[in-house]
Design a protein around this motif. Structure first.
Motif, short mmCIF file in Angstrom:
data_model
loop_
_atom_site.label_atom_id
_atom_site.label_comp_id
_atom_site.label_asym_id
_atom_site.label_seq_id
_atom_site.Cartn_x
_atom_site.Cartn_y
_atom_site.Cartn_z
N ASP A 128 0.83 -1.19 0.00
CA ASP A 128 0.00 0.00 0.00
C ASP A 128 0.87 1.24 0.00
O ASP A 128 0.95 1.98 -0.95
CB ASP A 128 -0.95 -0.02 1.20
CG ASP A 128 -1.90 1.16 1.16
OD1 ASP A 128 -1.48 2.25 1.59
OD2 ASP A 128 -3.03 1.00 0.68
N GLY A 129 1.57 1.48 1.08
CA GLY A 129 2.50 2.60 1.14
C GLY A 129 1.87 3.93 1.43
O GLY A 129 2.53 4.97 1.37
N ALA A 163 11.33 5.60 -9.35
CA ALA A 163 11.79 6.06 -8.04
C ALA A 163 10.72 5.88 -6.98
O ALA A 163 10.99 5.38 -5.88
CB ALA A 163 12.21 7.53 -8.14
N LEU A 164 9.48 6.27 -7.30
CA LEU A 164 8.39 6.13 -6.35
C LEU A 164 8.06 4.67 -6.08
O LEU A 164 7.75 4.28 -4.95
CB LEU A 164 7.16 6.88 -6.85
CG LEU A 164 7.26 8.42 -6.87
CD1 LEU A 164 6.06 9.02 -7.58
CD2 LEU A 164 7.38 8.96 -5.45
N THR A 165 8.12 3.86 -7.12
CA THR A 165 7.84 2.43 -6.95
C THR A 165 8.86 1.76 -6.04
O THR A 165 8.51 0.99 -5.14
CB THR A 165 7.82 1.72 -8.32
OG1 THR A 165 6.83 2.34 -9.16
CG2 THR A 165 7.50 0.24 -8.16
N LEU A 166 10.13 2.05 -6.26
CA LEU A 166 11.17 1.48 -5.40
C LEU A 166 11.00 1.93 -3.96
O LEU A 166 11.20 1.16 -3.02
CB LEU A 166 12.55 1.87 -5.93
CG LEU A 166 12.98 1.16 -7.22
CD1 LEU A 166 14.29 1.75 -7.73
CD2 LEU A 166 13.13 -0.34 -6.99
N ALA A 167 10.61 3.20 -3.78
CA ALA A 167 10.40 3.71 -2.42
C ALA A 167 9.27 2.96 -1.74
O ALA A 167 9.36 2.62 -0.55
CB ALA A 167 10.09 5.21 -2.47
N VAL A 168 8.19 2.67 -2.48
CA VAL A 168 7.07 1.91 -1.91
C VAL A 168 7.51 0.50 -1.56
O VAL A 168 7.18 -0.03 -0.47
CB VAL A 168 5.89 1.88 -2.90
CG1 VAL A 168 4.82 0.91 -2.43
CG2 VAL A 168 5.30 3.27 -3.08
N LEU A 169 8.24 -0.14 -2.45
CA LEU A 169 8.70 -1.50 -2.19
C LEU A 169 9.58 -1.57 -0.95
O LEU A 169 9.47 -2.49 -0.13
CB LEU A 169 9.45 -2.04 -3.41
CG LEU A 169 8.62 -2.27 -4.68
CD1 LEU A 169 9.51 -2.73 -5.82
CD2 LEU A 169 7.50 -3.27 -4.44
N ARG A 227 9.63 0.68 1.59
CA ARG A 227 8.86 1.02 2.79
C ARG A 227 7.99 -0.14 3.23
O ARG A 227 7.83 -0.38 4.44
CB ARG A 227 8.00 2.25 2.53
CG ARG A 227 7.03 2.56 3.66
CD ARG A 227 6.28 3.86 3.44
NE ARG A 227 7.16 5.02 3.62
CZ ARG A 227 6.72 6.27 3.60
NH1 ARG A 227 5.44 6.53 3.43
NH2 ARG A 227 7.57 7.27 3.77
N THR A 228 7.38 -0.83 2.29
CA THR A 228 6.45 -1.91 2.63
C THR A 228 7.13 -3.28 2.70
O THR A 228 6.46 -4.28 2.94
CB THR A 228 5.31 -1.98 1.61
OG1 THR A 228 5.87 -2.23 0.30
CG2 THR A 228 4.52 -0.68 1.58
N ARG A 229 8.44 -3.29 2.44
CA ARG A 229 9.20 -4.54 2.44
C ARG A 229 8.60 -5.57 1.49
O ARG A 229 8.49 -6.77 1.80
CB ARG A 229 9.30 -5.11 3.86
CG ARG A 229 10.03 -4.18 4.84
CD ARG A 229 10.15 -4.80 6.20
NE ARG A 229 10.84 -3.89 7.12
CZ ARG A 229 11.11 -4.17 8.40
NH1 ARG A 229 10.74 -5.34 8.90
NH2 ARG A 229 11.72 -3.30 9.16
N THR A 230 8.18 -5.08 0.34
CA THR A 230 7.60 -5.94 -0.69
C THR A 230 8.68 -6.32 -1.69
O THR A 230 9.40 -5.45 -2.18
CB THR A 230 6.47 -5.21 -1.43
OG1 THR A 230 5.48 -4.82 -0.49
CG2 THR A 230 5.84 -6.09 -2.50
#
Length: 395
Positions: free
Chosen positions: A9-10, A44-50, A52-55
């Protein structure tokens, strides 16, 4: 559990990443600069979400073949005739990451529908713009439609990637708004494709139609064949000349392509293992071309000849594995989805048709070297892989 692993989610960051992916889908119908900017932002935003959410990064069939493709680009550049000119081009080996990015953002049906709707709407608009400019410039062969990308062959390639998805969704989805919306996009895109006067794209569209017909209603293959015969019989003016030139061995376009292929074969024979390198081929073509060749060429108008000449056996093997992984992503579990029909089946069948058409068009042009097309190609593969789970979401 989804196609991308645990659902990420993030929060606000996740919503920003999702919005950037929709922006990315819009600019796929445009030119290279916006694509690069939107890709960098979304990545960049996708990697940040991954993080943060440990996905984990989505597991797709393209992951390891993508690594092999990057490795092949690096190896052939290290052994290139012009290493300095070849090495910068290994960045094309990063394109397989788009498959995972698209699979992540389309991991559930609602997100997938938003992405596909945005993408098809963008192509509908660009088709109208391309047609309008063509009419304004005289509606002739000399004014061939170019869309926003600036070149008729690249525009035609973009359309042949979007068109089969629109057609397949219109055929497979039972919801009227999707059927009519996708059908309208297909009509606009097909009309724009016609006035690019690009023969390889016309052939690709026929192949794409055959794949879709075979997937949903094999009898329609006869209808498709009838339409092709009618086109050759009744087309007029520049349309007729371009159609019939496909089979004309004396056509100047056909002759010059054959000379390019002959030069590419000579390059491959001289450098069979790793090829001559990824650099522009203008200087080498002047050395390897037949005496009767008059058109200068920086590439060889054929995907297989180009890869053989530039990358040798190493490149051909890596490309075969990579493209095979595209097909696997589009076809894994496709048959039961086609029996049930629906949106996911349409997207995946359209993706498979696009892959077939792209490869056939590549027999006559170097479309796998056109970055404007690669952005869409890899993204379609990611959407097709994610769509395996969309029917479960709907139920």
């Amino acid at each position: 559990m989804s196609a991308a692993g645990p659902r990420a989610d993030g929060g606000a960051l996740g919503r920003a990443a999702a919005a950037s992916f929709l922006l990315f889908m819009v600019v796929l119908a445009g030119s290279i600069a916006p694509m690069g900017i939107a890709t960098a932002l979304c990545a960049a935003l996708t990697l940040a979400v991954l993080v943060r959410t440990r996905t984990p990064w989505p597991a797709t069939p393209v992951n390891w073949p993508g690594v092999a493709w990057f490795a092949a680009l690096l190896v052939v550049s290290l052994f290139a005739l012009d290493r300095a000119a070849s090495l910068p081009r290994i960045t094309q080996g990063l394109f397989p990451l788009l498959v995972g990015m698209a699979a992540f953002h389309a991991r559930d049906r609602r997100a997938g529908e938003r992405a596909v709707a945005t993408w098809l709407a963008a192509f509908a608009l660009v088709s109208v713009i391309g047609l309008g400019i063509w009419v304004a410039k005289g509606a002739s062969f000399d004014a061939r439609a170019r869309g926003l990308v600036g070149h008729y062959m690249t525009f035609a390639g973009q359309l042949t990637l979007a068109l089969p998805v629109a057609i397949a969704v219109a055929v497979c989805d039972r919801r009227p708004r999707w059927r009519w919306g996708a059908a309208a996009t297909a009509v606009l895109a097909a009309t724009a494709l016609a006035v690019t006067f690009t023969r390889s794209a016309w052939i690709a569209l026929f192949v794409e139609g055959a794949v879709i017909a075979a997937g949903v209603w094999p009898v329609a293959l006869l209808v498709l064949l009838g339409l092709a015969v009618a086109a050759f019989a009744f087309a007029q003016g520049a349309f007729r000349a371009r159609l019939w030139s496909i089979f004309d061995p004396h056509s100047v376009w056909n002759q010059q392509r054959v000379y390019m292929w002959e030069a590419g074969v000579r390059m491959f024979r001289a450098h069979p293992l790793t090829g001559v390198g990824l650099q522009d081929l203008h200087a080498l073509y002047a050395r390897y071309k037949p005496p009767q060749a008059t058109e200068p060429a920086g590439h060889l108008h054929d995907v297989f000849v180009q890869i053989a000449a530039q990358m040798g056996v190493v490149g051909l093997a890596a490309f075969a594995w990579l493209y095979g992984s595209f097909v696997r992503a589009a076809t894994a579990g496709l048959r039961p989805q086609l029996r049930a029909r629906g949106f996911a089946a349409g997207v995946r069948l359209g993706a498979l048709a696009a892959l077939a058409g792209f490869l056939v068009a590549g027999l006559f042009e170097w479309n796998f070297g056109d970055e404007e097309l690669l952005y869409s190609l890899y993204t379609i593969v990611g959407l097709a892989w994610a769509a395996r789970a969309w029917d479960r979401d709907a139920s």
